[in-house]
Design an enzyme around this catalytic site. Structure first.
Site, mmCIF file in Angstrom:
data_model
loop_
_atom_site.group_PDB
_atom_site.id
_atom_site.type_symbol
_atom_site.label_atom_id
_atom_site.label_comp_id
_atom_site.label_asym_id
_atom_site.label_seq_id
_atom_site.Cartn_x
_atom_site.Cartn_y
_atom_site.Cartn_z
ATOM 1 N N ARG A 96 0.838 -1.209 0.000
ATOM 2 C CA ARG A 96 0.000 0.000 0.000
ATOM 3 C C ARG A 96 0.864 1.247 0.000
ATOM 4 O O ARG A 96 1.910 1.280 0.646
ATOM 5 C CB ARG A 96 -0.885 0.024 1.252
ATOM 6 C CG ARG A 96 -1.816 -1.147 1.422
ATOM 7 C CD ARG A 96 -2.989 -1.193 0.509
ATOM 8 N NE ARG A 96 -3.775 0.004 0.480
ATOM 9 C CZ ARG A 96 -5.036 0.057 -0.005
ATOM 10 N NH1 ARG A 96 -5.631 -1.038 -0.457
ATOM 11 N NH2 ARG A 96 -5.683 1.184 -0.030
ATOM 12 N N VAL A 97 0.383 2.248 -0.691
ATOM 13 C CA VAL A 97 1.079 3.531 -0.657
ATOM 14 C C VAL A 97 0.298 4.536 0.182
ATOM 15 O O VAL A 97 0.683 5.681 0.327
ATOM 16 C CB VAL A 97 1.301 4.099 -2.079
ATOM 17 C CG1 VAL A 97 2.272 3.215 -2.843
ATOM 18 C CG2 VAL A 97 -0.015 4.226 -2.831
ATOM 19 N N ASP A 98 -0.854 4.100 0.705
ATOM 20 C CA ASP A 98 -1.626 4.996 1.577
ATOM 21 C C ASP A 98 -1.504 4.488 3.013
ATOM 22 O O ASP A 98 -0.676 3.653 3.313
ATOM 23 C CB ASP A 98 -3.090 5.062 1.124
ATOM 24 C CG ASP A 98 -3.708 3.660 1.032
ATOM 25 O OD1 ASP A 98 -3.064 2.684 1.465
ATOM 26 O OD2 ASP A 98 -4.838 3.560 0.536
ATOM 27 N N ASP A 99 -2.344 4.983 3.883
ATOM 28 C CA ASP A 99 -2.212 4.603 5.286
ATOM 29 C C ASP A 99 -3.096 3.420 5.646
ATOM 30 O O ASP A 99 -3.869 3.456 6.592
ATOM 31 C CB ASP A 99 -2.500 5.823 6.173
ATOM 32 C CG ASP A 99 -1.441 6.888 5.953
ATOM 33 O OD1 ASP A 99 -0.257 6.521 5.918
ATOM 34 O OD2 ASP A 99 -1.798 8.055 5.772
#
Ligand code: WTA
Length: 688
Positions: free
Chosen positions: A556-559
């Site tokens: 994932r590149v988000d939280d």
């Protein structure tokens, strides 16, 4: 408008693979040479399907895949209509097989497949198989938490049980379009309940039975069900968990907020708890075993439009409360059935076991709908994979002669023959090449191809996955897109990048299993998924593509973090932590974890004057367990007198991730911090 541009990058690469002679294998060097220079340089990374496997595979060559893939993106309407026609439709869809706007710049995003087609997914899972002479085939083998507890249902028996629950639901007034919340462990009653809802057109919302009362209440308040289906308790490992108590707490919490539920159908799970000791609210609570068997085993189906909702499933995002991902009927049906068949090379003689819980999307698409639509025999296991010992999984494989085994790459080891296995599947997190090789060599005796399936709650079914037998695999790569899926890698500006590259993984145009909206919040759907990179669906994952066109997921590149296959938003854990009166602020990041894939690492600052103590640490963890569920409990609490923030007050998570993983020489530029001193302070406290 579904007419698509085919010359995507990976296709060109696959074209170069298409010269691979069908079934060629065993001599990688030779094949690598045949494949041309590009692949020859990477020959050591390639794992070819064995001759035996390729000979019997549904898709025996890259050439065949390529033909089908081309058609699926050049003529999606024709491709998917042909497949959809194999199912039972009361009446066919209209002339427009698919209509969509996937580009936010052209107005509101929407997707429709097979609109106007009238069908029922439960009918297609059960009645269709019974009618075609498979009524006596086992649909479910169920294995209990305790050794020696098992049961099974044929397709005919499953249909009867589903009809009884469906008749009960109808009788208490549940109608097409009504929500039903299901909070059950992996008893056969869980898929039975799902199918019963589908039969009468009700929208099921399964809540994983590891969620806490607060989380369950939140979901109940969002979708306002007429009824909740649960059981009194379950044994997980050696522990008894009182699910009914959790439901009671959730229902009183919802009632306080004005959402009351009329009925709570409770299965008496005698292996865990007897009814006499179960807390009870007369008038609302009903024992499953007292009413369901009194209903007829025949239940007319509710015929629904392909675009009528099938289910809601809440999933974590990077911000705010969980999102109700909404899937509809027709496209989801066609897509889960087709992905199941090809990615696992499914044959009617297979025995299939997916270790996922129906509380997650994997259990929806690949325990329940995908396999049953194919008339498969499915193993369901109630307990923990390592109970009473780590060999349990392989016991079950041997006991039921499992041929297709689909799991998260976090299980281990040996001792048993596993001779029955023929295909392995992996999901939920990137599998590193050494884990891949272990899975391949040890679990699969170097015989079984691995289907490393990349997909999401939102996508409904597999998006990028190997089609076993069709092409050589690279350990750790999910390989190529499934039919109809056009992955795109973009840079930070949203510009598509070609060839060998890495960036953000997006998808151009819809596929039948696409989710249609977030329940009650179409705007959030557009903002989260379609605004970040206009023109595309944004997955939230990072990805690279190598020079041979293989896709490699990088996380994932988000939280959002993936803990043992459970998707958790860091924001949810943070808000649970700060609800503790002594916690002032929290910042949660994911760290690599040997067993769980990712672990939860929480930085906490305390209210002025409160000292950090072991007791407080434990209380903070308990708070998260109570508010979300045990699976979301932080692995590590790191006391932080201050957090690294920019001058505008934004927490710099990049730095926290490096501290959490002890990559202290990679902290990067800290000069933009409001107070660079907090970094040293955090490092000093790291091992406290
Ligand atoms: C991750 C689970 C790498 C990914 C089906 C995605 C994977 C998230 C893979 C979705 C895979 C899933 N390789 N990463 N094969 N499969 N993921 O919604 O980060 O629970 O965005 O769906 O899991 O999780 P979800």
């Amino acid at each position: 408008n579904c007419s698509l541009n085919t010359t995507t990058n990976h296709l060109r690469h696959v074209e170069s693979m298409a010269v691979l002679p069908s079934g060629a294998g065993k001599i990688p060097r030779l094949n690598a040479v045949i494949l041309g220079e590009a692949l020859a340089s990477e020959e050591d990374d390639l794992v070819f399907p064995s001759d035996d496997f390729a000979r019997q595979a549904l898709l025996p060559s890259a050439q065949k895949y390529l033909e089908m893939y081309k058609r699926s993106v050049e003529d999606p309407a024709g491709f998917w209509s042909d497949i959809a026609s194999q199912f039972l439709w009361k009446s066919k869809w209209g002339d427009t097989v698919c209509s969509e706007n996937f580009d936010i710049r052209n107005g509101n995003v929407y997707v429709q497949w097979f609109k106007g087609g009238i069908t029922n997914i439960c009918y297609n899972c059960l009645d269709r198989n019974v009618d075609s002479g498979n009524g006596d085939k086992i649909a479910f083998h169920w294995e209990g938490n305790e050794r020696g507890f098992h049961d099974s249902l044929t397709y005919t028996q499953l249909l009867s049980q589903v009809c009884q629950v469906a008749n009960y639901l109808r009788d208490i007034g549940v109608k097409k379009g009504d929500a039903v919340v299901i909070y059950l462990p992996m008893l056969m009653e869980l898929p039975i309940a799902m199918l019963a809802c589908a039969r009468i057109g009700a929208v099921h919302s399964v809540v994983f039975a590891g969620f806490s009362a607060d989380s369950l209440a939140q979901r109940i308040m969002d979708c306002k069900p007429k009824v909740v289906l649960t059981c009194n308790a379950v044994k997980r490992g050696s522990k008894v968990i009182h699910l009914k108590d959790i439901v009671d707490a959730a229902l009183s919490e919802s009632a306080k907020n004005g959402i009351s539920v009329d009925a709570c159908l409770t299965y008496e799970n005698r292996s865990a708890m007897m009814r006499e000791t179960t807390k009870w609210q007369d008038g609302r609570d009903i024992w499953w075993q007292d009413v369901v068997p009194t209903y007829s085993t025949i239940c007319e189906v509710e015929w629904v439009d392909a675009e009528d909702p099938l289910f809601l499933l809440y999933t974590s995002g990077s911000t705010g409360k969980p999102k109700g991902v909404l899937h509809t009927t027709g496209g989801y049906m066609v897509y889960t059935a087709t992905t199941f068949k090809y990615a696992f090379d499914y044959k009617p003689s297979d025995i299939y076991w997916c270790t996922a819980d129906c509380g997650w999307i994997t259990g929806h698409s690949y325990v329940t709908y995908g396999p049953l639509l194919n008339g498969a025999t499915v193993v369901i296991y109630e307990g923990a994979p390592n109970y009473p010992d780590p060999g349990r999984c392989w016991d079950i494989v041997d006991k039921f002669k499992v041929t297709i085994f689909y799991t998260a790459p976090t299980l281990y080891v040996t001792r048993y023959s596993r001779k029955s296995l023929r295909v392995l599947g992996s999901v939920g997190e990137p599998i590193n090449p050494s884990a891949w090789r272990w899975f391949f060599n040890v679990v699969g005796d170097s015989r079984c191809p691995i289907s490393d399936t990349w997909w999401q709650t939102e996508t409904g079914g597999f998006m990028i996955a190997p089609l076993p037998g069709a092409w050589p695999q690279k350990p750790g790569s999910a390989t190529f897109p499934f039919f109809g899926v056009q992955p795109v890698i973009v840079d930070e500006k949203g510009v598509e990048i070609e060839g060998e590259c890495s960036g953000y993984l997006c998808v151009k145009s819809s596929w039948p299993g696409t989710f249609r909206t977030l329940y009650g919040d179409h705007e959030r759907y557009e903002t989260t998924y379609f605004k970040p990179f206009p023109g595309y669906y944004f997955s939230g994952d990072g990805c690279s593509r190598d020079k041979d066109g293989y896709y490699w997921l990088t996380g994932r590149v988000d939280d959002v973090i993936n803990v043992s296959g459970h998707r958790i938003g860091t924001a949810e854990v943070e808000s649970a932590l700060v609800s503790h009166p002594q916690c002032a602020e929290a910042a949660v990041v994911g760290v690599e974890h040997e067993v769980k894939g990712q672990g939860i690492y929480a930085f906490v600052t305390l209210v002025d004057g409160i000292p950090y103590s072991e007791e407080l640490r434990r209380n903070l963890i308990t708070t998260v367990r109570n508010q979300i569920g045990p699976f979301a409990a932080p692995d590590r609490i790191h006391w932080a007198p201050g957090l690294p923030k920019t001058r505008s007050g934004k927490i710099m998570r990049r730095i926290l991730r490096k501290i959490a993983s002890r990559q202290l020489d990679e902290l990067g530029d800290t000069s933009t911090l409001a107070d660079p001193g907090v970094v040293d302070q955090l490092i000093a406290l790291a091992d406290c």
